[in-house]
Write a protein that holds these residues in place. Structure first.
Motif, PDB file in Angstrom:
ATOM      1  N   TRP A   1       0.902  -1.251   0.067  1.00 15.26           N
ATOM      2  CA  TRP A   1      -0.064  -0.033   0.031  1.00 15.26           C
ATOM      3  C   TRP A   1       0.909   1.349   0.072  1.00 15.26           C
ATOM      4  CZ3 TRP A   1      -4.348   2.107  -1.348  1.00 15.26           C
ATOM      5  CH2 TRP A   1      -4.785   3.078  -0.478  1.00 15.26           C
ATOM      6  N   GLU A   2       1.818   1.441   0.799  1.00 16.59           N
ATOM      7  CA  GLU A   2       2.815   2.433   0.852  1.00 16.59           C
ATOM      8  C   GLU A   2       3.534   2.503  -0.458  1.00 16.59           C
ATOM      9  OE1 GLU A   2       2.963   4.642   3.113  1.00 16.59           O
ATOM     10  OE2 GLU A   2       1.603   3.903   4.402  1.00 16.59           O
ATOM     11  N   ARG A   3       3.929   1.370  -1.027  1.00 19.17           N
ATOM     12  CA  ARG A   3       4.713   1.452  -2.342  1.00 19.17           C
ATOM     13  C   ARG A   3       3.683   1.962  -3.485  1.00 19.17           C
ATOM     14  NH1 ARG A   3       9.038   2.708  -4.944  1.00 19.17           N
ATOM     15  NH2 ARG A   3       9.298   1.362  -6.895  1.00 19.17           N
ATOM     16  N   ALA A   4       2.659   1.676  -3.579  1.00 21.68           N
ATOM     17  CA  ALA A   4       1.571   2.218  -4.222  1.00 21.68           C
ATOM     18  C   ALA A   4       1.327   3.872  -4.204  1.00 21.68           C
ATOM     19  CB  ALA A   4       0.208   1.423  -4.139  1.00 21.68           C
ATOM     20  N   LYS A   5       1.241   4.138  -2.899  1.00 23.92           N
ATOM     21  CA  LYS A   5       1.154   5.638  -2.597  1.00 23.92           C
ATOM     22  C   LYS A   5       2.476   6.338  -3.249  1.00 23.92           C
ATOM     23  CE  LYS A   5       0.278   5.652   1.716  1.00 23.92           C
ATOM     24  NZ  LYS A   5      -0.202   6.283   3.007  1.00 23.92           N
TER      25      LYS A   5
ATOM     26  N   ALA B   1       2.316   6.523  -6.665  1.00 28.50           N
ATOM     27  CA  ALA B   1       1.344   7.631  -7.260  1.00 28.50           C
ATOM     28  C   ALA B   1       1.859   8.907  -7.245  1.00 28.50           C
ATOM     29  CB  ALA B   1       0.005   7.436  -6.423  1.00 28.50           C
ATOM     30  N   ARG B   2       2.678   9.129  -6.185  1.00 26.64           N
ATOM     31  CA  ARG B   2       3.388  10.556  -5.921  1.00 26.64           C
ATOM     32  C   ARG B   2       4.104  10.889  -7.063  1.00 26.64           C
ATOM     33  NH1 ARG B   2       2.739   9.374  -0.159  1.00 26.64           N
ATOM     34  NH2 ARG B   2       4.737   8.226  -0.324  1.00 26.64           N
ATOM     35  N   GLN B   3       5.012   9.832  -7.395  1.00 24.07           N
ATOM     36  CA  GLN B   3       6.147  10.010  -8.400  1.00 24.07           C
ATOM     37  C   GLN B   3       5.335  10.207  -9.405  1.00 24.07           C
ATOM     38  OE1 GLN B   3       8.812   6.591  -8.535  1.00 24.07           O
ATOM     39  NE2 GLN B   3       9.344   6.876  -6.249  1.00 24.07           N
ATOM     40  N   GLU B   4       4.326   9.594 -10.129  1.00 23.36           N
ATOM     41  CA  GLU B   4       3.455   9.844 -11.230  1.00 23.36           C
ATOM     42  C   GLU B   4       3.235  11.415 -11.389  1.00 23.36           C
ATOM     43  OE1 GLU B   4      -0.296   7.947 -13.888  1.00 23.36           O
ATOM     44  OE2 GLU B   4       0.018   7.397 -11.597  1.00 23.36           O
TER      45      GLU B   4
END
Length: 216
Positions: free
Chosen positions: A103-107, A110-113
């Protein structure tokens, strides 16, 4: 030697039950299309359904040796139980346990995107102007360099012409040099006249590209 064919691998009995149900469902749809249900007893339809079910059972029994369920071949009793079970099956959705690291990796992704999207948008706003300015500077430097060379050549020609009055003979290939100089001056003039138009075309092309990219 007979060619070896890999068996169809199923993960659980539910997978085989799912295949049987889908075959039954497709057969039932074809029967409904060709023999629509009617009120009262329909002996023909019932007989067709029996024959179709017998055929489906034969097909799965004949293909059972080419199947494995979790690495094991299905037994005849197991297959009979599935074939005699009700035709409709209920699909069960399974979910993985919640993983906080994923979940943290996905967030973070998303921020990098979002950062990359903002950076791309900034470049789209900035780069057309930078490109146009670079073209203008290149044209300006080129013109200044050409003018300098022409001035130097013109000055040399004038000096040689003035020296001819002092008994110095006419310079060899002087006429050819003068014609080349005149062509150079004319070419420079055409370049100066067409440069604003070329820069304007470049700006219009950049604005069109930016508009197309923004409207995607």
């Amino acid at each position: 030697m007979a060619e070896y064919h890999r068996k169809i691998e199923l993960q659980s009995p539910d997978d085989l039950q799912y295949l049987i149900a889908n075959v039954r469902r497709a057969a039932h749809e074809k029967i409904d299309r060709d023999l629509p249900p009617i009120e009262g007893e329909d002996k023909m339809r019932r007989r067709v359904e029996e024959l179709v079910q017998e055929y489906i059972s034969q097909v799965f029994h004949s293909t059972a040796p080419n199947l494995t369920i979790n690495g094991l071949s299905p037994t005849r009793e197991q297959l009979d139980s599935m074939l005699t079970a009700p035709g409709n099956t209920r699909s069960i959705e399974e979910y993985e346990p919640f993983n906080p690291k994923l979940w943290e990796r996905a967030k973070e992704l998303a921020r990098q995107e979002e950062d990359l999207i903002e950076e791309i948008a900034a470049l789209r706003r900035k780069m057309p102007g930078v490109a146009v300015e670079g073209v203008k500077n290149a044209f300006k430097e080129g013109m200044e360099g050409d003018e300098k060379v022409l001035r130097e050549r013109l000055e040399g020609v004038r000096k040689r012409e003035s020296g001819s009055g002092l008994g110095v003979g006419k310079m060899e290939r002087q006429e050819e040099v003068e014609r080349g100089w005149e062509k150079g001056v004319q070419g420079l003039g055409r370049l100066k006249r067409t440069m604003p138009e070329m820069v304007a075309k470049k700006e219009r092309a950049d604005r069109a590209e930016e508009y197309v990219l923004e409207t995607k």
